[in-house]
Motif scaffolding. Structure first.
Motif, PDB file in Angstrom:
ATOM      1  N   ASP A  22       0.826  -1.201   0.000  1.00  0.00           N
ATOM      2  CA  ASP A  22       0.000   0.000   0.000  1.00  0.00           C
ATOM      3  C   ASP A  22       0.865   1.258   0.000  1.00  0.00           C
ATOM      4  O   ASP A  22       1.891   1.333   0.685  1.00  0.00           O
ATOM      5  N   ARG A  23       0.439   2.257  -0.759  1.00  0.00           N
ATOM      6  CA  ARG A  23       1.118   3.550  -0.822  1.00  0.00           C
ATOM      7  C   ARG A  23       0.456   4.471   0.199  1.00  0.00           C
ATOM      8  O   ARG A  23      -0.767   4.673   0.164  1.00  0.00           O
ATOM      9  N   VAL A  24       1.243   5.037   1.093  1.00  0.00           N
ATOM     10  CA  VAL A  24       0.698   5.786   2.217  1.00  0.00           C
ATOM     11  C   VAL A  24       1.399   7.130   2.359  1.00  0.00           C
ATOM     12  O   VAL A  24       2.478   7.359   1.805  1.00  0.00           O
ATOM     13  N   PHE A  25       0.749   8.026   3.149  1.00  0.00           N
ATOM     14  CA  PHE A  25       1.388   9.289   3.527  1.00  0.00           C
ATOM     15  C   PHE A  25       1.042   9.615   4.966  1.00  0.00           C
ATOM     16  O   PHE A  25       0.011   9.206   5.480  1.00  0.00           O
ATOM     17  N   TYR A  26       1.923  10.364   5.631  1.00  0.00           N
ATOM     18  CA  TYR A  26       1.765  10.604   7.064  1.00  0.00           C
ATOM     19  C   TYR A  26       2.773  11.648   7.519  1.00  0.00           C
ATOM     20  O   TYR A  26       3.703  12.006   6.783  1.00  0.00           O
ATOM     21  N   ASN A  74      -2.364   4.273  13.060  1.00  0.00           N
ATOM     22  CA  ASN A  74      -3.447   5.183  13.422  1.00  0.00           C
ATOM     23  C   ASN A  74      -3.219   6.618  12.963  1.00  0.00           C
ATOM     24  O   ASN A  74      -4.145   7.436  13.030  1.00  0.00           O
ATOM     25  N   ILE A  75      -1.993   6.947  12.532  1.00  0.00           N
ATOM     26  CA  ILE A  75      -1.722   8.309  12.068  1.00  0.00           C
ATOM     27  C   ILE A  75      -1.304   8.306  10.593  1.00  0.00           C
ATOM     28  O   ILE A  75      -0.673   9.256  10.117  1.00  0.00           O
ATOM     29  N   VAL A  76      -1.711   7.264   9.865  1.00  0.00           N
ATOM     30  CA  VAL A  76      -1.332   7.090   8.459  1.00  0.00           C
ATOM     31  C   VAL A  76      -2.579   7.102   7.587  1.00  0.00           C
ATOM     32  O   VAL A  76      -3.623   6.570   7.971  1.00  0.00           O
ATOM     33  N   GLY A  77      -2.462   7.699   6.405  1.00  0.00           N
ATOM     34  CA  GLY A  77      -3.548   7.655   5.441  1.00  0.00           C
ATOM     35  C   GLY A  77      -3.081   7.076   4.116  1.00  0.00           C
ATOM     36  O   GLY A  77      -1.882   7.091   3.810  1.00  0.00           O
ATOM     37  N   ASP A 109      -5.850   6.675  19.305  1.00  0.00           N
ATOM     38  CA  ASP A 109      -6.831   7.520  18.630  1.00  0.00           C
ATOM     39  C   ASP A 109      -6.564   7.479  17.124  1.00  0.00           C
ATOM     40  O   ASP A 109      -5.449   7.739  16.682  1.00  0.00           O
ATOM     41  N   ASP A 110      -7.589   7.157  16.322  1.00  0.00           N
ATOM     42  CA  ASP A 110      -7.401   7.076  14.877  1.00  0.00           C
ATOM     43  C   ASP A 110      -7.865   8.339  14.156  1.00  0.00           C
ATOM     44  O   ASP A 110      -8.065   8.342  12.942  1.00  0.00           O
ATOM     45  N   TYR A 111      -8.018   9.449  14.892  1.00  0.00           N
ATOM     46  CA  TYR A 111      -8.504  10.697  14.303  1.00  0.00           C
ATOM     47  C   TYR A 111      -7.656  11.134  13.115  1.00  0.00           C
ATOM     48  O   TYR A 111      -8.173  11.542  12.074  1.00  0.00           O
ATOM     49  N   GLN A 112      -6.311  11.080  13.261  1.00  0.00           N
ATOM     50  CA  GLN A 112      -5.459  11.568  12.182  1.00  0.00           C
ATOM     51  C   GLN A 112      -5.484  10.634  10.976  1.00  0.00           C
ATOM     52  O   GLN A 112      -5.318  11.095   9.836  1.00  0.00           O
ATOM     53  N   HIS A 113      -5.713   9.352  11.189  1.00  0.00           N
ATOM     54  CA  HIS A 113      -5.929   8.443  10.059  1.00  0.00           C
ATOM     55  C   HIS A 113      -7.161   8.870   9.272  1.00  0.00           C
ATOM     56  O   HIS A 113      -7.122   8.983   8.033  1.00  0.00           O
ATOM     57  N   GLU A 114      -8.258   9.128   9.984  1.00  0.00           N
ATOM     58  CA  GLU A 114      -9.492   9.539   9.314  1.00  0.00           C
ATOM     59  C   GLU A 114      -9.324  10.901   8.657  1.00  0.00           C
ATOM     60  O   GLU A 114      -9.839  11.139   7.552  1.00  0.00           O
TER      61      GLU A 114
END
Length: 347
Positions: free
Chosen positions: A99-103, A122-125, A287-292
């Motif tokens: 998967d290609r991700v950014f964070y 949890n802090i990755v999108g 907390d998964d807020y930053q993922h969302e």
């Protein structure tokens, strides 16, 4: 974005990796950032191990480099990255290998200036599909900061009206403050920009009005009753001007130090908010807020509702190039974001 797949095993990964150590000193000093080889980390728990393809340089990187002391153990900076997942911890479920991700990462772990980085899922999108690695790497830290400033601290929403003054509007965070405010609220945005090129940039970002560095008189003409909200990334020296232009019971959100007292705001019962995007990763790791948040930002980018703030791309990913990027950022005159892309190591 895939479900968890069988992780790459540590035996399949290189035992060591290239990284950039930041012992400290001026960016012009070749010893301030040096190429090193260190052990490749192994993911556990909710960790992803990401092969880093591009990083951006933020003011926090410059500050942290300056605070380091020569002689310390290798210190890897970097708070923005785009890359591919190459292994996952036993509890990771959000992403799979490939998967290609950014964070943006967090301050209490090794940073992105390395071939491989551990980061909590949890802090990755998922990285925006329509953006290049360089374009996507410019976004995470500033997007999280801008989003939390507007929608967490100031509690704005799609129905919010009024006037927002943005001090430091041409920087990475300010640029996304403007874009988010225009795309997701009904606010009128006044941007502070001190140079013609900055004025052009913030207008492109969507500012309704642009004022100069000595902004008090110009802002009062635009908003005679006072602005409702202020975002500031250049607070020292501006407290009196903020006090002059904000309405009674207005709100300020700051991402930097004040440089002195904020007592001038007391007479108007102004609310002062601090925003630090590292608070959640440090104090609320589950907390998964930053993922969302990053998931939604990626959607906005792919839909063309907001745009990357990339302005400068350098390569390759090595100490010499990172020193060049740091030198640009520490002038405090850069517009948008500076990104360094692979390949890793000087050619």
């Amino acid at each position: 974005m895939a479900e968890q797949t069988s992780p790459t095993t540590p035996a399949e990964l290189p035992a060591t990796m290239l990284a950039i150590d930041a012992p400290g000193g001026a960016a012009s000093d070749p010893g301030s950032m040096v190429d090193v080889e260190i052990p490749t980390p192994v993911p556990h728990g909710h960790d992803l191990l990401v092969a880093v393809d591009a990083v951006s340089v933020n003011p926090v990187d410059v500050k942290n480099r300056g605070r380091a002391k020569k002689g310390d153990a290798p210190r890897v900076l970097g708070f923005d990255a785009v890359g591919r997942v190459v292994a996952v911890g036993e509890d990771a479920r959000r992403f799979g290998v490939g998967d290609r991700v950014f964070y943006a990462g967090q301050v209490d772990r090794a940073g992105s200036d390395a071939q491989f980085q551990l980061v909590n899922e949890n802090i990755v999108g998922a990285a925006p599909e329509s953006l290049t690695d360089a374009e996507a790497a410019a976004v995470p830290l500033t997007a999280i900061t801008a989003w939390e400033a507007l929608f967490d601290r100031l509690r704005l929403d799609a129905d919010s009206e009024g006037t927002l003054l943005v001090i430091g509007a041409a920087g990475g965070v300010g640029s996304l403050i403007i874009q988010f405010a225009r795309a997701l609220t009904r606010l009128t945005v006044i941007a502070v920009a001190s140079r013609p090129e900055s004025e052009e940039w913030v207008t492109r970002m969507g500012a309704d009005h642009v004022v100069g560095r000595d902004f008090a008189d110009a802002v009062r003409e635009i908003a005679p009753g006072g602005v409702d909200y202020v975002f500031t990334s250049f607070t020292p020296g501006n407290i009196d001007a903020i006090a002059a232009v904000i309405r009674p019971r207005g709100e300020v959100v700051s991402i930097d130090e004040t440089g002195g007292s904020i007592d001038a705001l007391k007479g108007k019962s102004v609310t002062w908010h601090w925003e630090l995007m590292f608070t959640r990763p440090i104090h609320e790791p589950d907390d998964d807020y930053q993922h969302e948040l990053l998931t939604r930002v990626a959607g906005l980018l792919d839909a063309g509702k907001v745009s990357t703030t990339l302005t400068t791309t350098l390569s390759p990913l090595d100490a010499a190039t990172l020193r060049e990027a740091h030198a640009l950022v520490e002038t405090s005159r850069t517009i948008g974001k500076v990104v360094v892309t692979g390949p890793w190591g000087a050619e």
